[in-house]
Write a protein that holds these residues in place. Structure first.
Motif, mmCIF file in Angstrom:
data_model
loop_
_atom_site.group_PDB
_atom_site.id
_atom_site.type_symbol
_atom_site.label_atom_id
_atom_site.label_comp_id
_atom_site.label_asym_id
_atom_site.label_seq_id
_atom_site.Cartn_x
_atom_site.Cartn_y
_atom_site.Cartn_z
ATOM 1 N N HIS A 1 0.817 -1.217 0.000
ATOM 2 C CA HIS A 1 0.000 0.000 0.000
ATOM 3 C C HIS A 1 0.844 1.257 0.000
ATOM 4 O O HIS A 1 0.364 2.332 -0.347
ATOM 5 C CB HIS A 1 -0.903 0.007 1.244
ATOM 6 C CG HIS A 1 -0.133 0.017 2.530
ATOM 7 N ND1 HIS A 1 0.389 -1.139 3.095
ATOM 8 C CD2 HIS A 1 0.225 1.034 3.359
ATOM 9 C CE1 HIS A 1 1.018 -0.833 4.212
ATOM 10 N NE2 HIS A 1 0.940 0.481 4.396
ATOM 11 N N ARG A 2 2.123 1.130 0.391
ATOM 12 C CA ARG A 2 2.992 2.294 0.443
ATOM 13 C C ARG A 2 3.293 2.794 -0.964
ATOM 14 O O ARG A 2 3.561 2.025 -1.883
ATOM 15 C CB ARG A 2 4.310 1.934 1.131
ATOM 16 C CG ARG A 2 4.261 1.894 2.642
ATOM 17 C CD ARG A 2 4.203 3.291 3.240
ATOM 18 N NE ARG A 2 5.371 4.092 2.903
ATOM 19 C CZ ARG A 2 6.452 4.171 3.647
ATOM 20 N NH1 ARG A 2 6.544 3.502 4.785
ATOM 21 N NH2 ARG A 2 7.469 4.938 3.282
ATOM 22 N N THR A 3 3.263 4.105 -1.141
ATOM 23 C CA THR A 3 3.629 4.680 -2.433
ATOM 24 C C THR A 3 5.088 4.407 -2.750
ATOM 25 O O THR A 3 5.450 4.074 -3.883
ATOM 26 C CB THR A 3 3.377 6.202 -2.422
ATOM 27 O OG1 THR A 3 2.009 6.435 -2.151
ATOM 28 C CG2 THR A 3 3.747 6.814 -3.763
ATOM 29 N N GLU A 4 5.949 4.530 -1.738
ATOM 30 C CA GLU A 4 7.375 4.299 -1.929
ATOM 31 C C GLU A 4 7.730 2.921 -1.396
ATOM 32 O O GLU A 4 7.351 2.554 -0.281
ATOM 33 C CB GLU A 4 8.183 5.367 -1.193
ATOM 34 C CG GLU A 4 9.571 5.598 -1.756
ATOM 35 C CD GLU A 4 9.552 6.241 -3.131
ATOM 36 O OE1 GLU A 4 9.727 5.498 -4.107
ATOM 37 O OE2 GLU A 4 9.364 7.463 -3.232
ATOM 38 N N ARG B 1 8.700 1.649 -7.558
ATOM 39 C CA ARG B 1 7.986 2.454 -8.548
ATOM 40 C C ARG B 1 8.980 3.375 -9.236
ATOM 41 O O ARG B 1 9.786 4.018 -8.568
ATOM 42 C CB ARG B 1 6.892 3.269 -7.845
ATOM 43 C CG ARG B 1 6.047 4.159 -8.716
ATOM 44 C CD ARG B 1 4.905 4.756 -7.911
ATOM 45 N NE ARG B 1 5.371 5.560 -6.811
ATOM 46 C CZ ARG B 1 5.591 6.876 -6.853
ATOM 47 N NH1 ARG B 1 5.398 7.532 -7.985
ATOM 48 N NH2 ARG B 1 6.011 7.533 -5.789
ATOM 49 N N ASP C 1 10.558 14.646 -8.333
ATOM 50 C CA ASP C 1 10.984 13.247 -8.195
ATOM 51 C C ASP C 1 12.492 13.112 -8.040
ATOM 52 O O ASP C 1 12.983 12.047 -7.655
ATOM 53 C CB ASP C 1 10.514 12.416 -9.398
ATOM 54 C CG ASP C 1 9.161 11.770 -9.146
ATOM 55 O OD1 ASP C 1 8.385 12.342 -8.355
ATOM 56 O OD2 ASP C 1 8.883 10.694 -9.718
ATOM 57 N N ARG D 1 13.045 12.130 -4.652
ATOM 58 C CA ARG D 1 12.677 10.761 -4.277
ATOM 59 C C ARG D 1 13.889 9.837 -4.247
ATOM 60 O O ARG D 1 13.890 8.832 -3.527
ATOM 61 C CB ARG D 1 11.654 10.186 -5.265
ATOM 62 C CG ARG D 1 10.233 10.689 -5.113
ATOM 63 C CD ARG D 1 9.319 9.972 -6.109
ATOM 64 N NE ARG D 1 9.421 8.523 -5.980
ATOM 65 C CZ ARG D 1 9.157 7.660 -6.965
ATOM 66 N NH1 ARG D 1 8.809 8.111 -8.164
ATOM 67 N NH2 ARG D 1 9.257 6.367 -6.766
ATOM 68 N N ASN E 1 14.441 7.155 -1.346
ATOM 69 C CA ASN E 1 14.285 5.728 -1.598
ATOM 70 C C ASN E 1 15.564 4.963 -1.270
ATOM 71 O O ASN E 1 15.503 3.832 -0.764
ATOM 72 C CB ASN E 1 13.873 5.487 -3.054
ATOM 73 C CG ASN E 1 13.414 4.070 -3.280
ATOM 74 O OD1 ASN E 1 14.221 3.180 -3.552
ATOM 75 N ND2 ASN E 1 12.117 3.827 -3.163
#
Length: 917
Positions: free
Chosen positions: A53-56, A75, A83, A86, A90
């Motif tokens: 469910h986590r976006t990252e 992703r 981004d 990100r 990440n």
């Protein structure tokens, strides 16, 4: 062909980071490989599924070593500036999640290679693995350290079997004052330098057969940069295409028709006349023929051998370059020589002349390095050329003690940083592939982090050549050793075709074909120059490119252009190294690409071009044309890895947006790859780089033709108003002429880059320091970092993103200028300053233990090293926050006691204190 018209894809991209897992023995000050990678990877992927469910998120995949795991973002990053932020988030998330699965005595720093691999016998891993085994037959490592997935052991065994012997890796050993292997070596100076303080010692990886035969496994012959021998092929310099003078001596013969294949005449194409010089390479498996730089073929002599058509001339043959003017800070304008041959430089003819191959790419800025003293000239027709004369090396061999390794694990056990981009369309992917190929050695040197191998200090800084030699499956004949292997019908080319590079190396051919605009097509038609669509048009391809002739013909017959056909046919000179049962005849090549990928995935080049995979189901994801950048070394912190990742992504945007051109001849890219391995190359070395990334502007100020770099207008603050106006008019006209955009958004300027149009100076290159490449040189080369800043302003980057990206770029600039050191330099200094070091180039157990602990602490932000990061502080990383915590309502097991225990730590807060008033 089915996917060639895919267009309009958005920028999607991602990075790959590889980790090694190690076990610490604190009591005995030892560190060993932890062979739990598969167990760790499986648990991490289970947790990823539970937190989908986590976006990252992260994706964990196996790597070659049983102690290694690779991670990518779950992703992909998108084309939005935000981004860029990100990436570091990440990477930190990956490190944090990996920490959750490590035991108390395990560490996983982002470190290039285990410094004691192969130096510990049976005691190199936990659990211990016995040295040797049927897969590697190694004298130093055991088969048990290879990942248990069958692909990896199969790769190792098949490489060894195809080669006919174990792989042979010999890396120059660092020479310290007490290094025992150097006793008796008469080398000056005793520690630093090789052939002068301003030169780099060159490790000629992949080309050491002759020196091995002469000196054995314990020594290796090295070269030196900025010496005449750097490009001497007999000494391991880059192999380049040969040149031949066309001279058909029979009545009525004016030259030769091109052939699209041996004995297949192409009468409608322009053909080389007597006196022309053609560029190409002999085809060993088709004697008597050469394959030209432009993809056509020519016979070397008549069928009966009595009439010789082609006469070999020196590779250093250059047409006379009378344009000696240079661009510089004191002379932003320069004029072409009035005495120059106007037939060669007139508008519309410079492009044709280059395509006729009467000129070879060169640089007046480096011409003095490449002069061959024993050349003599002769005049033939209108072309002044140089006949080939026998050349003796004349170079004293520089012999060094070597670190010897004999198995694939020594190379494939290295960790690195890679980036993959999705391009807008086919055209963009091919252009960016070429441009990034030029950057590969530059970024490798800037990120260098591999100075320790097999328990010793190496006299190199990078991993690339180690991996290249560890997967070198070429037979002796393919490596150029005659009479040492018999033809084998089961091998590609029967194992006899000359292959100049291992299958892990820099690229051998640019793939951007380019195209003509309408005006040029008219000029081509008027000059009877036909058949251009059947030629490889990239003039910077100056390396031999062996191809599988059948594959090339199939591709051309299927409508694939010559440049791309050459690239794919070059891949297919290799045999597949791994084939899975049930994936041979069972694969439908009309619907699947497994057979292509079995070849593509084991051609490990500095840049990889990746066509879209087939979509056989509507639910399959759409994946476009991609390019993978593969040369960068692993950094110790997520900040560093993010900085270089973001920089490369932004550089691709700079090149595309501002229509820039980085092309230099591929032989110079190969030379840069050798230089990039050298100790402290980033700070002390020089690299070949293009002088002018944009076309020069041409005008007339009343005193004759003048040319200027458009960047000179930025650097020249004191230019007077009239001169500024003149420059502006010239540049504006150049912009209009060069930037006609087609319906796909591709400019004529980009389409022409492979042809090397314009004046000699416009296509020249020179040696630049890393500082000059990154920050600028004179008023003609602005530097890559200022261009990235200009791009960020152009897109109106948001302040939050700009702040962090500025920190990245400032860090890269400091590394490029030498204010901050590379990880390789820091690691070597750490070892040499350790209390247990004996000035003998040996990395002891205690040194390795303390080094890996220090690297762990640096990566996790609990230790600061100003040499590496300056004033920048890394926020500490722990397991906290690695995964989301669910707001549970489950009852505690002992509700009252557990609640009281949890509450007790808060009752001493001020709000709970008794009121004494």
């Amino acid at each position: 062909n089915r996917v060639k018209d895919l267009k309009g894809d958005e920028l999607l991209w991602g990075d790959e980071i590889e980790y090694g897992v190690f076990i610490l023995d604190e009591q005995n000050k030892k560190i060993r490989l932890s062979l739990r990678a598969k167990e760790i990877m499986d648990k991490l992927n289970e947790k990823e599924d539970a937190h989908a469910h986590r976006t990252e998120g992260c994706n964990w995949v196996p790597e070659y070593g049983a102690w290694m795991v690779e991670a990518t973002p779950k992703r992909p990053y998108t084309g939005f500036a935000t981004d860029l932020l990100r990436v570091e988030r990440n990477m930190r998330l990956r490190r944090r999640r990996l920490l959750t699965e490590l035991r108390d005595d395990e560490v996983a720093p982002t470190f290039s290679t285990f410094p004691l691999l192969g130096a510990l016998g049976d005691d190199g891993s936990v659990p211990p693995t016995k040295v040797g085994g049927s897969v590697t037959l190694s004298d130093y490592i055991g088969d048990g350290i290879i990942n248990p997935h069958p692909r990896f052991a199969t790769l190792s065994a098949n490489i060894r079997q195809r080669r006919g012997e174990k792989v042979n890796i010999r890396v120059p050993l660092f020479r310290d004052t007490n290094t025992p292997e150097y006793k008796g070596f008469d080398i000056q100076p005793k520690v630093d330098g090789c052939c002068g303080s301003n030169t780099l010692q060159l490790w000629r990886y992949g080309k050491g057969d002759v020196s091995r035969d002469k000196y054995g496994n314990d020594c290796v012959v090295v070269g030196c940069s900025t010496s005449a021998g750097e490009f001497n092929e007999s000494n391991g310099g880059p192999e380049t295409l040969q040149k031949w003078l066309v001279d058909v001596k029979c009545d009525g013969c004016r030259g030769l028709f091109y052939r699209s294949a041996p004995n297949v005449i192409v009468p409608d194409a322009d053909w080389p006349r007597n006196g022309d010089v053609v560029v190409g390479a002999e085809i060993p498996n088709i004697p008597g023929w050469i394959r030209l730089q432009n993809g056509y073929y020519l016979p070397m002599a008549s069928d009966d051998g009595k009439i010789k058509f082609l006469h070999e001339v020196s590779k250093r043959t250059h047409a006379s370059n009378e344009e000696k003017a240079r661009l510089g800070s004191s002379t932003p304008l320069f004029r072409g020589s009035i005495a120059a041959d106007t037939n060669k430089i007139a508008d519309g003819l410079a492009l044709q002349t280059l395509l006729e191959e009467k000129l070879s790419l060169g640089s007046s800025a480096v011409a003095d390095v490449e002069v061959e003293a024993e050349e003599r000239t002769m005049s033939s027709g209108t072309t002044s050329e140089v006949l080939m004369t026998p050349r003796s090396s004349g170079d004293t061999e520089n012999v060094r003690a070597a670190i010897h390794m004999d198995a694939m694990a020594f190379g494939m056990g290295c960790c690195c940083l890679q980036i993959t981009f999705q391009a807008k369309d086919l055209d963009e992917s091919r252009f960016i592939y070429d441009q990034l190929a030029v950057m590969a050695p530059i970024m490798m040197a800037l990120t260098a982090s591999t100075p320790l191998l097999k328990g010793r200090i190496a006299d190199t800084d990078c991993r690339w050549g180690i991996i290249s030699e560890c997967v070198d499956d070429r037979t002796p004949a393919e490596r150029g050793l005659s009479g040492q292997s018999e033809p084998d019908d089961d091998l590609a080319g029967k194992g006899q075709r000359r292959i100049y590079k291992p299958r892990y190396d820099s690229i051998s051919t640019y793939i951007y074909q380019g195209a003509y605009n309408a005006d040029d097509e008219v000029k081509v038609a008027n000059s009877t120059k036909n058949g251009m669509k059947n030629r490889v048009l990239n003039m910077y391809n100056d390396l031999p490119v062996p191809i599988d002739e059948e594959s090339y013909k199939l591709l051309r017959d299927s409508g694939i252009d010559p440049g791309l056909s050459q690239h794919i046919a070059h891949l297919f000179i290799r045999d597949p190294l791994v084939v899975f049962e049930g994936a041979v005849e069972e694969i439908d090549d009309e619907m699947q690409t497994e057979h292509f990928e079995s070849i593509q995935s084991t051609n490990w080049q500095s840049v990889r071009w990746k066509p879209p995979p087939p979509r056989n189901d509507p639910n399959d994801p759409h994946i476009g044309w991609r390019v993978e950048f593969r040369s960068m070394e692993m950094q110790l912190t997520d900040f560093e890895n993010s900085a270089f990742t973001v920089f490369i992504v932004l550089l691709t945007r700079v090149i595309l947006t501002f229509d820039l051109n980085l092309y230099i001849p591929l032989s110079r890219v190969d030379a840069n790859m050798q230089r990039a391995h050298s100790r402290n190359a980033s700070h002390q070395g020089k690299f070949f780089f293009r002088r002018h990334m944009a076309p020069l502007a041409e005008g007339d100020d009343g005193y004759g033709v003048k040319y200027t770099s458009m960047f000179a207008r930025v650097a020249k603050d004191d230019v007077d108003d009239e001169a500024e106006a003149s420059l502006s008019r010239v540049s504006s006209k150049a912009d209009i002429d060069a930037n006609t955009i087609d319906e796909n958004g591709v400019s004529d300027q980009r389409k022409k880059t492979p042809f090397a149009p314009g004046r000699y100076e416009e296509n020249s290159y020179e040696e630049m320091t890393m500082k000059e490449i990154m920050t600028g040189k004179g008023d003609y080369f602005p530097g890559l970092i200022p261009l990235v800043f200009a791009y960020l302003d152009y897109i109106n980057c948001d302040p939050i993103t700009l702040k962090r990206v500025t920190e990245y770029l400032d860090f890269i600039e400091k590394r490029a200028t030498g204010e901050l050191v590379t990880p390789a330099t820091w690691i070597r200094n750490f070892v040499r300053s350790h209390a247990d070091y004996k000035d003998d180039s040996v990395v002891t157990d205690e040194i390795a233990y303390d080094l890996m602990v220090a690297c762990k602490e640096i990566g996790e932000g609990t230790r600061h090293e100003a040499e590496l990061l300056g004033d920048l502080k890394i926020n500490p990383i722990s397991t906290a926050g690695a995964y989301d915590q669910y707001l549970t309502s489950n009852k505690t097991h002992n509700q009252s006691e557990e609640l009281l225990a949890l509450l007790r730590q808060y009752t001493k807060r001020k709000s709970f204190a008794p009121d004494t008033k």
